[in-house]
Design an enzyme around this catalytic site. Structure first.
Site, PDB file in Angstrom:
ATOM      1  N   PRO A 102       4.550  34.856  16.096  1.00 63.13           N
ATOM      2  CA  PRO A 102       5.579  34.019  15.456  1.00 63.13           C
ATOM      3  C   PRO A 102       6.238  34.788  14.317  1.00 63.13           C
ATOM      4  CG  PRO A 102       3.444  32.896  15.503  1.00 63.13           C
ATOM      5  CD  PRO A 102       3.208  34.302  15.944  1.00 63.13           C
ATOM      6  N   GLU A 103       7.555  34.706  14.240  1.00 64.63           N
ATOM      7  CA  GLU A 103       8.258  35.370  13.141  1.00 64.63           C
ATOM      8  C   GLU A 103       8.396  34.366  11.991  1.00 64.63           C
ATOM      9  OE1 GLU A 103      11.269  38.122  14.322  1.00 64.63           O
ATOM     10  OE2 GLU A 103      10.418  38.361  16.313  1.00 64.63           O
ATOM     11  N   LYS A 117       5.278  35.871   6.957  1.00 64.23           N
ATOM     12  CA  LYS A 117       4.395  35.327   7.991  1.00 64.23           C
ATOM     13  C   LYS A 117       3.125  34.704   7.412  1.00 64.23           C
ATOM     14  CE  LYS A 117       6.166  38.755  11.214  1.00 64.23           C
ATOM     15  NZ  LYS A 117       5.840  39.950  12.029  1.00 64.23           N
ATOM     16  N   ARG A 125       2.499  41.851  -3.035  1.00 65.89           N
ATOM     17  CA  ARG A 125       2.504  43.020  -2.137  1.00 65.89           C
ATOM     18  C   ARG A 125       3.610  42.936  -1.093  1.00 65.89           C
ATOM     19  NH1 ARG A 125      -3.173  42.613  -2.543  1.00 65.89           N
ATOM     20  NH2 ARG A 125      -3.338  41.355  -0.667  1.00 65.89           N
ATOM     21  N   ASN A 148       9.408  41.369  15.934  1.00 68.83           N
ATOM     22  CA  ASN A 148       9.994  42.258  16.930  1.00 68.83           C
ATOM     23  C   ASN A 148      11.337  41.794  17.483  1.00 68.83           C
ATOM     24  OD1 ASN A 148       9.657  44.711  18.117  1.00 68.83           O
ATOM     25  ND2 ASN A 148       8.743  43.880  19.978  1.00 68.83           N
ATOM     26  N   ARG A 170       5.122  48.571  18.719  1.00 72.95           N
ATOM     27  CA  ARG A 170       5.755  47.444  19.420  1.00 72.95           C
ATOM     28  C   ARG A 170       6.955  47.973  20.189  1.00 72.95           C
ATOM     29  NH1 ARG A 170       4.787  42.540  16.843  1.00 72.95           N
ATOM     30  NH2 ARG A 170       5.606  41.600  18.745  1.00 72.95           N
TER      31      ARG A 170
END
Ligand SMILES: [Zn+2]
Length: 295
Positions: free
Chosen positions: A2-3, A52, A151, A192, A284
């Site tokens: 999932p994006e 995410k 981060r 992706n 990917r």
């Protein structure tokens, strides 16, 4: 995987159905039993996404941090008030499965017996959520949550997100922009599909180095990412093509599958007809048009 748009939808969903409710938190599978015990009986005060990462906030000032990874997903179910409260009405993608209705308007009988390896189960008086297969599921403090966020790069789906920070981080790097867009320290939330599609939309080769992307191009990239991902939050699916660029065959391709280059290796580019190229980048699959994205 999932994006970011899916995780933002999950955050909205949790806020909508659980915020202000005292929750029973358990780990039917047992792997998260100690963490669940620290949250059991607390009120969910809110939910937020950064890229995410999903953070569920509880009244005892602890957070449940979840990263779905490739295989994680939530299932939801409950009575009619629970389902009616849902903010998600559009089609759902991985990570936010169809909401199951346990009743037909009658009384809520509670959650069903857990199926499979349920890492964590959250239950209110009106509904439940089951999480299976996440990459990360842990209880953290506010300081630890802040350290995780620090981060990460800016998240284009947050109102206060700093696009200039993305531009700086991208242009500092000597790696290919196709790799940098997937780096969550450059910007948070792109996966992706969006990587391939926005680089096509902006006519930027995925192999161009970050430091060779002009400031204005990087700013446009940020704006385009924010725009298509906001559509993704609203629609519950990734839509990247303009209507004029989609197939007009006898059997129309669903809009969420009508991409410019993603998963279209060897098929003609929707703009110039050149076969779409494919390779691997960042472990990917990467897709691009060698003509439209020449440089
Ligand atoms: Zn092309």
């Amino acid at each position: 995987m999932p994006e970011g748009h899916s995780i933002h939808r999950l955050a909205r969903q949790f806020t909508s159905v659980f915020a202000g409710h005292r929750l029973e938190v358990s780990s039917p599978q047992g792997r998260f039993a100690a963490g669940a015990a620290r949250l059991d009986g607390q009120v969910l005060t809110g939910a937020a996404a950064h890229g995410k990462q999903l953070f569920l906030a509880f009244g005892n000032e602890l957070y449940l941090r979840i990263h779905l990874g490739l295989y994680g997903a939530f299932d939801f179910g409950g009575d009619s008030t629970f389902l009616g409260a849902s903010s998600i009405g559009a089609p759902r993608k991985v990570g936010e499965r169809e909401i199951a209705s346990d009743d037909d308007g009658g009384t809520y009988a509670g959650p069903p017996p857990p199926r499979g390896a349920v890492r964590v189960r959250l239950v209110s008086g009106h509904g439940w959520a089951d999480l299976r297969g996440p990459t990360a599921c842990e209880v953290i403090t506010d300081a630890e949550r802040a350290a995780v966020v620090a981060r990460l790069g800016p998240d284009p789906l947050q109102d206060e997100a700093d696009g200039a920070e993305f531009v700086t981080r991208l242009r500092r790097k000597g790696s290919p922009v196709g790799l940098l867009l997937m780096n969550q320290e450059i910007l948070a939330g792109v996966g992706n599909v969006y990587r391939a599609e926005v680089l096509f939309r902006q006519r930027i080769s995925p192999f161009r180095l970050g430091r060779d992307v002009a400031e204005g191009e990087a700013a446009d990239l940020w704006k385009d990412i924010a725009s298509v991902m906001s559509d993704g939050v609203a629609e519950g699916r990734i839509i990247t093509t303009l209507p004029a660029d989609r197939d007009s065959g006898a059997v129309p391709v669903p809009v969420e599958e009508a991409h410019y280059v993603y998963k279209r290796t060897g098929l003609p580019c929707r703009r110039c007809g050149t076969p779409v190229a494919g390779t691997e980048m960042g472990a990917r699959k990467l897709y691009w048009c060698p003509v439209c994205q020449e440089r």
